[in-house]
Design an enzyme around this catalytic site. Structure first.
Site, PDB file in Angstrom:
ATOM      1  CB  CYS A   1      -1.886   0.357   3.044  1.00  0.00           C
ATOM      2  SG  CYS A   1      -1.481   0.313   4.788  1.00  0.00           S
TER       3      CYS A   1
ATOM      4  CE  LYS B   1      -3.388   3.954  13.395  1.00  0.00           C
ATOM      5  NZ  LYS B   1      -3.353   3.144  12.252  1.00  0.00           N
TER       6      LYS B   1
ATOM      7  CD  GLU C   1     -16.759   4.642  10.365  1.00  0.00           C
ATOM      8  OE1 GLU C   1     -16.724   3.406  10.553  1.00  0.00           O
ATOM      9  OE2 GLU C   1     -16.668   5.152   9.237  1.00  0.00           O
TER      10      GLU C   1
ATOM     11  CE  LYS D   1      -5.641   3.880   9.991  1.00  0.00           C
ATOM     12  NZ  LYS D   1      -5.030   2.662   9.466  1.00  0.00           N
TER      13      LYS D   1
ATOM     14  CB  CYS E   1      -4.429  -2.862   6.592  1.00  0.00           C
ATOM     15  SG  CYS E   1      -4.909  -1.395   5.636  1.00  0.00           S
TER      16      CYS E   1
ATOM     17  CB  CYS F   1      -6.314   0.707   3.131  1.00  0.00           C
ATOM     18  SG  CYS F   1      -5.124   1.772   3.968  1.00  0.00           S
TER      19      CYS F   1
ATOM     20  CE1 TYR G   1       5.131   1.256  16.185  1.00  0.00           C
ATOM     21  CE2 TYR G   1       3.904   3.277  16.652  1.00  0.00           C
ATOM     22  CZ  TYR G   1       4.140   2.179  15.855  1.00  0.00           C
ATOM     23  OH  TYR G   1       3.378   1.984  14.732  1.00  0.00           O
TER      24      TYR G   1
ATOM     25  NE  ARG H   1      -0.052   6.660   5.776  1.00  0.00           N
ATOM     26  CZ  ARG H   1      -1.024   7.517   5.561  1.00  0.00           C
ATOM     27  NH1 ARG H   1      -0.831   8.533   4.744  1.00  0.00           N
ATOM     28  NH2 ARG H   1      -2.198   7.356   6.135  1.00  0.00           N
TER      29      ARG H   1
ATOM     30  NE  ARG I   1      -3.108   5.002   4.309  1.00  0.00           N
ATOM     31  CZ  ARG I   1      -2.394   4.445   3.333  1.00  0.00           C
ATOM     32  NH1 ARG I   1      -2.895   4.286   2.119  1.00  0.00           N
ATOM     33  NH2 ARG I   1      -1.155   4.049   3.568  1.00  0.00           N
TER      34      ARG I   1
HETATM   35  C1  PBG Z   1      -2.485   0.252   8.111  1.00  0.00           C
HETATM   36  C2  PBG Z   1      -2.076   0.945   9.334  1.00  0.00           C
HETATM   37  C3  PBG Z   1      -1.474   2.195   9.479  1.00  0.00           C
HETATM   38  C4  PBG Z   1      -1.200   2.351  10.828  1.00  0.00           C
HETATM   39  C5  PBG Z   1      -1.672   1.223  11.476  1.00  0.00           C
HETATM   40  N1  PBG Z   1      -2.231   0.377  10.533  1.00  0.00           N
HETATM   41  C6  PBG Z   1      -1.061   3.194   8.456  1.00  0.00           C
HETATM   42  C7  PBG Z   1      -2.051   4.003   7.761  1.00  0.00           C
HETATM   43  O1  PBG Z   1      -3.267   3.901   7.923  1.00  0.00           O
HETATM   44  O2  PBG Z   1      -1.591   4.778   6.928  1.00  0.00           O
HETATM   45  C8  PBG Z   1      -0.512   3.523  11.457  1.00  0.00           C
HETATM   46  C9  PBG Z   1       0.220   3.223  12.703  1.00  0.00           C
HETATM   47  C10 PBG Z   1       1.213   4.247  13.087  1.00  0.00           C
HETATM   48  O3  PBG Z   1       1.327   5.315  12.495  1.00  0.00           O
HETATM   49  O4  PBG Z   1       1.909   3.961  14.066  1.00  0.00           O
HETATM   50  N2  PBG Z   1      -3.532   0.835   7.430  1.00  0.00           N
END
Ligand code: PBG
Length: 327
Positions: free
Chosen positions: A121, A247, A232, A194, A119, A129, A312, A204, A216
């Site tokens: 971002c 996610k 998707e 997502k 990604c 992103c 995590y 973030r 986003r």
């Molecule tokens: C990158 C990305 C994000 C997460 C995983 N890959 C952040 C987002 O989309 O803002 C989030 C993972 C998390 O919150 O644990 N785009």
């Protein structure tokens, strides 16, 4: 009382309850997400994610060793570069922080299976992103950079790449670029479904990747939709995704179940930063039983149909599985 069916009959002992369990959980399904930052001397705790760190390459190597000892043998890596710019150059730099880390881990601890989050971002100065055209993220232009990022990660040692940007056509673009570089056997795990979610808040913070303006919602999905998630997922599989992901996980169990029903590739669920932080915060107040909540959250995803679980809490879950608290 004359009753033929007594449902409590199968609940009389732990042995029996385990025998008839519908959902089995194994350590081989667990993936631990980790952050590595450039330009820090020691690992730093992430304030909004107590117990999670921005790692140095050295502390990441120690962490990798610990994870392997606990039976967690998959990691997804996120990089936090020192310099961010409009084009996210550090995302695909040969000596980028993620590339260096992957190289070192593979050199010293090749048993760790490395997944590269693809990604822009974390690497762009504006925190979006992709590459901007004015205020809008330019889809097609971004694909080139995502493909470069995926190839550079795979060349640095990533066993798998995981695009999380939500641009259209990125799986096809990445597949083509990997193949052109002789990386036909590098699988793609697509963050296919997502949602634009407040559950990413702490991430973030961790990656300093909040968008500088706007949000986003022009690329991540609207959480009111589930059929769109199916669309998707199917599209990404068509483009060559080997694994698809839903996610966030908590609050999206229905999506996991629906996507599972209509697809035939392995599916992952990502229990994201906000889920972790909420549990941690409540546990620290003494309001919930952290260990049991973590087990329930994980089991709910597997029950809904996930084959792979990113969390995590992966190291703790591995211990809970060893101890028989879950599994
Ligand atoms: C990158 C990305 C994000 C997460 C995983 N890959 C952040 C987002 O989309 O803002 C989030 C993972 C998390 O919150 O644990 N785009």
């Amino acid at each position: 009382m004359d009753m033929v069916n007594r449902y409590r009959r199968l609940r009389t002992s732990q042995t029996l309850r385990k025998m008839v369990r519908e959902t089995r959980i194994d350590k081989s399904s667990l993936v631990y997400p980790a952050f590595v930052a450039e330009g820090i001397r020691e690992k730093e705790e992430i304030p909004s994610m107590p117990g999670q760190y921005r790692h140095t390459i050295d502390s990441m190597l120690r962490l990798t060793e610990e994870l392997l000892e606990k039976g967690v043998s998959k990691m997804v890596l996120f990089g936090i570069p020192l310099e961010k710019d409009e084009y996210g150059c550090q995302a695909y730099a040969q000596n980028g922080i993620v590339q260096q880390t992957m190289h070192e881990i593979k050199r010293r601890l090749p048993e760790m299976y490395l997944i590269g989050d693809v990604c822009m971002c974390e690497y762009t100065s504006h925190g979006h992103c992709g590459i901007l055209d004015g205020q809008y993220v330019d889809n097609d232009k971004t694909l080139t950079y995502l493909a470069k990022t995926a190839v550079s990660q795979a060349q640095a040692g990533a066993d798998m790449v995981a695009p999380s940007d939500m641009m259209d056509g990125r799986v096809a673009a990445i597949r083509q670029a990997l193949d052109e570089n002789g990386l036909q056997l590098t699988p793609i795990m697509s963050y296919a479904v997502k949602y634009a979610s407040a559950f990413y808040g702490p991430f973030r913070d961790a990656a300093d990747s909040a968008p500088a303006f706007g949000d986003r919602k022009t690329y991540q999905m609207d959480y009111h939709n589930v059929r769109e998630g199916v669309k998707e997922a199917l599209a990404d599989i068509e483009e060559g995704a080997d694994i698809i992901m839903v996610k966030p996980a908590m609050a999206f169990g229905d999506v996991i179940a629906r996507v599972k029903e209509v697809t035939n590739v392995p599916m992952a669920a990502y229990s994201v930063s906000g889920e972790y932080s909420m549990v941690k915060a409540a546990a620290r107040q003494g309001w919930i039983d952290e260990d049991r909540i973590v087990c329930e959250m994980a089991a709910s995803c597997f029950r809904a149909g996930a084959d792979i679980y990113l969390s995590y809490y992966a190291p703790e879950l591995a211990r809970f599985i060893d101890e028989g608290a879950i599994g």
